[in-house]
Structures are given as structure tokens and as C-alpha cells.
Design an enzyme around this catalytic site. Structure first.
Site, PDB file in Angstrom:
ATOM      1  CE  LYS A 134     -29.970  36.476  36.008  1.00  0.00           C
ATOM      2  NZ  LYS A 134     -30.165  37.917  35.680  1.00  0.00           N
TER       3      LYS A 134
ATOM      4  CB  SER B 120     -30.983  37.824  32.076  1.00  0.00           C
ATOM      5  OG  SER B 120     -30.538  38.523  33.225  1.00  0.00           O
TER       6      SER B 120
ATOM      7  CB  SER C  32     -31.853  41.144  34.052  1.00  0.00           C
ATOM      8  OG  SER C  32     -31.289  41.167  32.760  1.00  0.00           O
TER       9      SER C  32
END
Lengths: 54, 396
Positions: free
Chosen positions: B24, B98, B122
Site C-alpha cells: 500500500k 482504504s 482499512s
């Protein structure tokens, strides 16, 4: 006599004191958020046992 | 132009290694840009985040950086600067967020393991929406050095992968120690209210899945569930504002509207609100330990809804998800999310929440579930060719 400032104006001053300069639209959004969360915060404060430490 | 059909990657490289890992884009990888899907941040770190360094030392090939909600501060993955990640099960639907690029990359078989972060759901949201396994570790288990913070006391770095076993291996490497379960799963708390408040088809799939879990099942209520979402906001928003204060002073207009609004809310909450939030967290923790400490697992639908269409995100999307995400976030608990069924061709996830430090137990229970079911082996179909994107063998 000093006139009372609006909630948005008070938010603007608080942000400016921290060196941040949001738009009026930004501040209106924050005001709406605070209007929603502050009553919930007050309820939690009332229920919290006073001896509770962070 | 995107680097893959799902807009999962923001940066992609060829790399040699035993297994493909993508990260990420709030986690530093030496020589790859860290943008946090923002216009504010764009630097190329010289060193890996500690969690990445440990994976690399264990043989991982780091093949790129993955899309995220801007600064990992939201439950979608729709940065105004980099565009939305698309769900491999239906390109018109959100991956959630996210860590949405992480969910999409694993679901599409682009990587063997993706790293995500989880402050308020997330990892769990994209795992559920993309039909992959995800693990939010106990806060503090995986080092966060080299990771752009959202909220220091809530943030956790964890894996998304096809299986719980792959997640366990990744967490063990990143934590630097084995995750032996403390014992067998004996008591399982079924969080009745979260089943009742979910979409009925989602709840039905989860109810069916629960039958494959070990242990004695008992209905439970989560103490202070109505208050926990508020308390999480009181802690998270000021911490995020403090982490971003320098950029708020100099780059405010460069943030997307939703993230800017949340950061300003954190900046302008009264300082006592943060301390009330921290006190309320202590209070909640003590009540949970008293009421739920005897349960080895708490089980609920990971998300109450299916992945929404990108053009029809419910106006109350974040509010809908908060009761499902906030308790483990606030209390720093480990959660493993496993695929547990499908509704209208879209995946449904089940969450297994453990006591602090009991990551080994939630992952072991998820492994037992995946030995008894095959939901984690289902693969999305390529939209263009109609072919299954990849097989389990190639993903393992």
C-alpha cells in the site's frame, strides 16, 4: 460593546492560531460536524466514571 | 492511464523473489515513490519500512505500490488524484478502502500478498468487498516505522492474501516471531446485533458460514457499541490532524475534499475531546474485558453490505460500516476476515475478532474455516475474455 463572533468565525480564529487557514466552506463543514458530535461527546462525558484515566 | 485493469497499482516494477508482494502506497519501499495517493506527498525513500525490510529479507519480491484512499484516511479508494481502484468482481464497484488497491491486487491474482494498513477498517473492508483474506494485527505487533500515520494509537499494518495461512506467514515475518495459538477455540460469541443490522442476504451467508467454525457458539452483545464509533472519532481525528499539521499549514488546498474535512475536524475539536476519547477507550476496554474476556472469538459479518457501485455510494456509507469496524480499531484487537459466501455474484466476508495478542488464534480459526469451505478459492472472471483470472495453484 464588542459584538459576538459567529461559530464559523471562532473556528477560523482557532485554526489561524494553529497556522491553518481553511475556507469558509471548509469551516461550515467543520461546524456541521461539531454540531453532530459534541452532543454525543457530552453524553459520553456524563457517563464516564470520574476516576477513569486516559 | 492505469497500470492494470483495476487501477490497483500506482507504481509497478519487475522484481525477483520467492513470492510477489505489493505494498500500500503509505508504506515506504526503498527506491519507489511514496505518494499516499495524494498530491501532498511525493518522495522516494532510501530505505524500506521495517515491515517491508523483514519481508524482503525472507525472500519477498516487492513488485510495486498499491492504490489507497488519499492518505489511507477513508473507507473507499477513490483518490481524486489517482482515480478509484476497481473491484475485480465487478469493475463498476468499489474495492472499499482504504487498502483498496491491496484487495484488488490479491483478488485479481496480481500478487501473492499485499500489505495494507488498518486504522478504522482499512484492511477488513477491502478484504470483505474483494473476496480475499485479510488480517488486522493487534496494534503494536507489526512495526509501523516507515509508514505514513493516520492515527498513531490505532494504526496497524497487515496482510491481504488468498488464505489465512498466507496471512499468518506474512504476519509472523513482519512481527519477527511465531504466532502460536494460545489454545483451542472453545467459546465463540456471535454478535447478534451486527447480523440483524446487516443486509439480510449478507447476514444469511454469514449465518450459514458460522456453522463451519469450531467451538461452542453463544449470542453476545457488544458493550457500548453505540458509543464506540464516536469515541473512535474522538481519538482518530485529532491524532490525524496532529500528524498532518505541517501540511495543513502549507498544502491545505492540495488535499481532496473529504480528507481535508476530516483533518480540519480533528484540528478544531476541543482538546478535551481527545482526552475524553482516550478516557472512554480505557473505560470501554475494562468493560469489554469483564463482559467478553471469556470468549476466544467474536464473530460477525465483516461488512453489513455488498460492495457498492462507484456511482452509487450510499450517503451514509461510513456510518453503516462504523459499528462493524470501530470496536476492534478502538481497542487494538486482532481481526481476521475470511470470504464466506456470495450474494449476486459479489463476495461476503466474515470477521473473527480475538483478544489482544491472540492473532494466532483468529488466524488458526480462519484456517480451520478455510479447510472446511472453498469460498477463498473462488476467483473473479476476466471481464474481457470471460476466463477465470487465475487459479488457486498459481496464487499460492
Amino acid at each position: 460593546m464588542e459584538s459576538e463572533s459567529s461559530p464559523v468565525e471562532r473556528l477560523r480564529e482557532t485554526a489561524a492560531a494553529q497556522g491553518v487557514h481553511p475556507t469558509v466552506e471548509d469551516l461550515e463543514g467543520v461546524r456541521d460536524f461539531l454540531d453532530r458530535i459534541l452532543p454525543a461527546l457530552a453524553e459520553i462525558e456524563e457517563r464516564l466514571p470520574p476516576e477513569t484515566a486516559p | 492511464m492505469t497500470l492494470d485493469p483495476y487501477n490497483a497499482f500506482l507504481h509497478r516494477e519487475e522484481a525477483e523473489g520467492d513470492w510477489r508482494v505489493a505494498v500500500k502506497d503509505v508504506i515506504d519501499v526503498a527506491g519507489m515513490p511514496t505518494t499516499a495517493a495524494s498530491r501532498v506527498l511525493d518522495h522516494v525513500p532510501e530505505s524500506d519500512a521495517e515491515c517491508v525490510a523483514r519481508l524482503r529479507a525472507a525472500g519477498a519480491a516487492i513488485v510495486g505500490k498499491l492504490n489507497t484512499h488519499e492518505f489511507a484516511f477513508g473507507a473507499l479508494t477513490n483518490s481524486p488524484h489517482f482515480g478509484p481502484a476497481r473491484n475485480p468482481w465487478d469493475l463498476e464497484r468499489t474495492t472499499g478502502g482504504s487498502s483498496g488497491g491491496s484487495g484488488a491486487a490479491v483478488a485479481a491474482g496480481l500478487v501473492d500478498i499485499a500489505l495494507g494498513t488498518d486504522t478504522a477498517g482499512s484492511i477488513r473492508i477491502p478484504a470483505a468487498f474483494c473476496g480475499v483474506t485479510g488480517h488486522r494485527p493487534t496494534v503494536g505487533l507489526v512495526p509501523t516505522e516507515g509508514v505514513v500515520p493516520v492515527a498513531w494509537t490505532l494504526d496497524a499494518v497487515g496482510p491481504l492474501a488468498p488464505t489465512a495461512e498466507a496471512c499468518r506467514r506474512a504476519v509472523e515475518i513482519m512481527a519477527g516471531r511465531p504466532l502460536e495459538p494460545s489454545g483451542a477455540v472453545r467459546r465463540v460469541g456471535i454478535v447478534t446485533r451486527l447480523f440483524e443490522e446487516a443486509d439480510p442476504d449478507v447476514a444469511a451467508a454469514c449465518e450459514e458460514a458460522v456453522r463451519s467454525l469450531p467451538g461452542k457458539h453463544e449470542p453476545v452483545e457488544l458493550p457500548l457499541l453505540d458509543e464506540i464509533a464516536t469515541v473512535t472519532q474522538l481519538v482518530m481525528l485529532p491524532e490525524a490532524a496532529a500528524a498532518h499539521l505541517g501540511w495543513l499549514r502549507t498544502r491545505l488546498a492540495d488535499y481532496g475534499a473529504d480528507v481535508r474535512a476530516r483533518l480540519l475536524a480533528g484540528l478544531l475539536l476541543p482538546s478535551t475531546a481527545y482526552l475524553t476519547g482516550r478516557r472512554a477507550r480505557s473505560w470501554t476496554r475494562s468493560i469489554w474485558e469483564q463482559d467478553l474476556g471469556g470468549f476466544d472469538l467474536l464473530v460477525a459479518p465483516a461488512m453489513p453490505i455488498l460492495a457498492p457501485r462507484l456511482d452509487a455510494i450510499p450517503s451514509d456509507y461510513r456510518l453503516l460500516l462504523m459499528p462493524y469496524n470501530s470496536p476492534a480499531s478502538l481497542l487494538g484487537l486482532p481481526v481476521t476476515v475470511v470470504p464466506c459466501g456470495f450474494v449476486d455474484g459479489l463476495p461476503v466476508g466474515l470477521s473473527l475478532t480475538g483478544r489482544p495478542g491472540e492473532d494466532g488464534l483468529t488466524l488458526a480459526a480462519a484456517h480451520v474455516f478455510q479447510q472446511a469451505t472453498d469460498w477463498h478459492e473462488r476467483r473473479p472472471v476476466d471481464v474481457a475474455s470471460g476466463e477465470v483470472l487465475y487459479t488457486t495453484d498459481s496464487a499460492e
